[in-house]
Enzyme design. Structure first.
Site, PDB file in Angstrom:
ATOM      1  CE  LYS A  43      -0.295  -0.285   4.983  1.00 41.21           C
ATOM      2  NZ  LYS A  43      -0.964  -0.954   6.111  1.00 41.21           N
ATOM      3  CE1 TYR A 265      15.150  31.286   6.504  1.00 40.50           C
ATOM      4  CE2 TYR A 265      15.105  28.916   6.132  1.00 40.50           C
ATOM      5  CZ  TYR A 265      15.016  30.213   5.651  1.00 40.50           C
ATOM      6  OH  TYR A 265      14.805  30.440   4.324  1.00 40.50           O
ATOM      7  CG  MET A 313      10.616  24.238   1.247  1.00 44.56           C
ATOM      8  SD  MET A 313       9.667  25.579   0.523  1.00 44.56           S
ATOM      9  CE  MET A 313       8.642  26.082   1.888  1.00 44.56           C
TER      10      MET A 313
HETATM   11  C1  LIG Z   1      -0.222  -2.104   6.517  1.00 41.47           C
HETATM   12  C2  LIG Z   1      -0.929  -3.345   6.847  1.00 41.47           C
HETATM   13  C3  LIG Z   1      -0.241  -4.544   6.972  1.00 41.47           C
HETATM   14  C4  LIG Z   1       1.267  -4.642   6.890  1.00 41.47           C
HETATM   15  O1  LIG Z   1       1.836  -4.195   8.076  1.00 41.47           O
HETATM   16  P1  LIG Z   1       3.421  -4.126   8.318  1.00 41.47           P
HETATM   17  O2  LIG Z   1       3.523  -3.695   9.720  1.00 41.47           O
HETATM   18  O3  LIG Z   1       3.948  -3.108   7.357  1.00 41.47           O
HETATM   19  O4  LIG Z   1       3.946  -5.469   8.054  1.00 41.47           O
HETATM   20  C5  LIG Z   1      -0.966  -5.681   7.210  1.00 41.47           C
HETATM   21  N1  LIG Z   1      -2.316  -5.645   7.325  1.00 41.47           N
HETATM   22  C6  LIG Z   1      -3.017  -4.509   7.207  1.00 41.47           C
HETATM   23  C7  LIG Z   1      -4.486  -4.545   7.354  1.00 41.47           C
HETATM   24  C8  LIG Z   1      -2.345  -3.326   6.977  1.00 41.47           C
HETATM   25  O5  LIG Z   1      -3.041  -2.188   6.892  1.00 41.47           O
END
Ligand SMILES: *Cc1c(COP(=O)(O)O)cnc(C)c1O
Length: 376
Positions: A43, A265, A313
């Site tokens: 993801k 800064y 930045m």
């Molecule tokens: C992000 C996620 C994972 C993976 O988790 P990690 O800690 O990166 O291994 C597994 N299950 C769900 C539902 C997630 O959202």
């Protein structure tokens, strides 16, 4: 020598291959029972590594975990042909009727998905994982809703309208062994009278107790695949993982400071004596954390140089006192091989490594290791 005019994240798919095999070794049981299969969680554009580059290292994964059905379609367009787990599809599931979404596994975590599922006519029935809300309470059904949904979905499996039905939960505190034990136990009590495969373990759970993780059917690992530790006080390297990302940026100029002069800064840093400063083309607009405030280092020519003054930045400033050979055009490593571990930078910044790698902004190109970097 590699030359950049801007920051770039080099992505090494071979590191991902290594990390996946490392997880498989941990999950491989000594006896005859089958090892759990691995959902490679990708993801947020593969935790900021760019999905297309991550896929180059994920050929041996049993399936790909993404958030939405749009992400699932995107991974098909990038050439992923294996099973896909849509972890947060929401209640509009019409994309299930797209033939590209064959071998689809769907997390059901809200009751209105049930009606939507019975309305749709996909070419290939999806596999459903029912998600319990657990202690995390982000998504997922409460125990009584869960039981009801299980029986309704079970009937759909028997009618051939679903490919299968499994149990899923996501832990709230997998990096704490005591908490993990409690959450595992509570879930197993809930599902004890409802047969079906189990998918509960994330990277932290697998790495902190792989023996229990072996007793499940599928695991969902994200962060560890990218070579990053999910456990407090550990680095990916200390867990036998290899970081897949090297974040680098060039020195674009140097400055001399006389004793007493400041840089950056608000003058939070003042030179104690005459010194040379390197100006690095990287700042919080790239996603570098502003919060490190002078406790942090970068790698240069295989050694570390301290960041001094505020991260701004587009610029961060480093102490080149011990690096007389460093000149504009030289590349520094902000995290990854040749620089500090991302876990250390996250610690200095008061955040977690995943926040840093997903937080790299659009102006930081993700480049496959060995390819031509930007701006050359
Ligand atoms: C992000 C996620 C994972 C993976 O988790 P990690 O800690 O990166 O291994 C597994 N299950 C769900 C539902 C997630 O959202």
């Amino acid at each position: 020598m590699t030359e950049y005019r801007c920051g770039a994240a080099l992505i090494d798919p071979q590191a991902i291959v290594h990390n996946l095999r490392q997880l498989r070794r941990l999950l491989d049981p000594p006896g005859p029972q089958a090892a759990p299969r691995i959902w490679a969680v990708a993801k947020a554009d593969a935790y900021g590594h760019a999905l297309e580059h991550a896929l180059a290292g994920l050929g041996e994964a049993d399936g790909l975990g993404v958030l939405t059905l749009d992400d699932a379609l995107h991974s098909r367009r990038l050439g992923w042909n294996g099973p896909i787990l849509a972890m947060g599809a929401g209640s509009d599931l019409s994309a299930l009727e797209d033939p590209a979404l064959h071998s689809l596994h769907l997390i059901v975590d809200q009751p209105d998905q049930l009606a939507e599922l019975s309305r749709l006519q996909p070419l290939q029935a999806p596999y459903v994982w029912l998600r319990h809300c657990g202690e995390l309470h982000h998504a997922g059904l409460q125990a009584d809703e869960y039981r009801k949904a299980y029986h309704a979905l079970h009937a759909e499996v028997q009618a051939g309208r679903l490919a299968g039905l499994g149990h899923l939960q996501h832990y709230a505190g997998a990096e704490n062994p005591e908490q993990l034990r409690k959450e595992r136990l509570a879930f197993h009590e809930l599902i004890s009278a409802m047969p079906g495969p189990v998918c509960t373990e994330n990277s932290a759970a697998v790495l902190s107790d792989h023996v229990s993780a072996r007793a499940t059917d599928w695991v969902r690992c994200g962060i560890a695949l990218y070579g990053i530790s999910p456990l407090h006080g550990r680095t990916g390297r200390s867990l036998g993982l290899r970081p897949a990302m090297t974040f680098q940026a060039p020195i674009y100029a140097t400055q001399k400071l006389c004793g007493g002069q400041g840089v950056g800064y608000n003058g939070i840093f003042r030179a104690k004596r005459d010194m040379r400063i390197g100006l690095v083309r990287c700042g919080y607009a790239d996603g570098y954390p502003r919060g490190v405030q002078g406790r942090c280092v970068v790698g240069i020519h295989g050694r570390m140089a301290a960041i001094v003054g505020r991260v701004s930045m587009d610029t961060l400033t480093i102490d080149l006192s011990g690096h007389p050979e460093a000149v504009p055009g030289d590349v520094v490593t902000l995290w990854g091989p040749g620089g500090p571990d991302i876990e250390s930078v996250a610690g200095w910044a008061g955040t977690i490594s995943a926040h840093l790698c997903v937080g790299l902004t659009a102006r930081v190109p993700r480049i496959l290791r060995g390819q031509t970097p930007c701006g050359v």
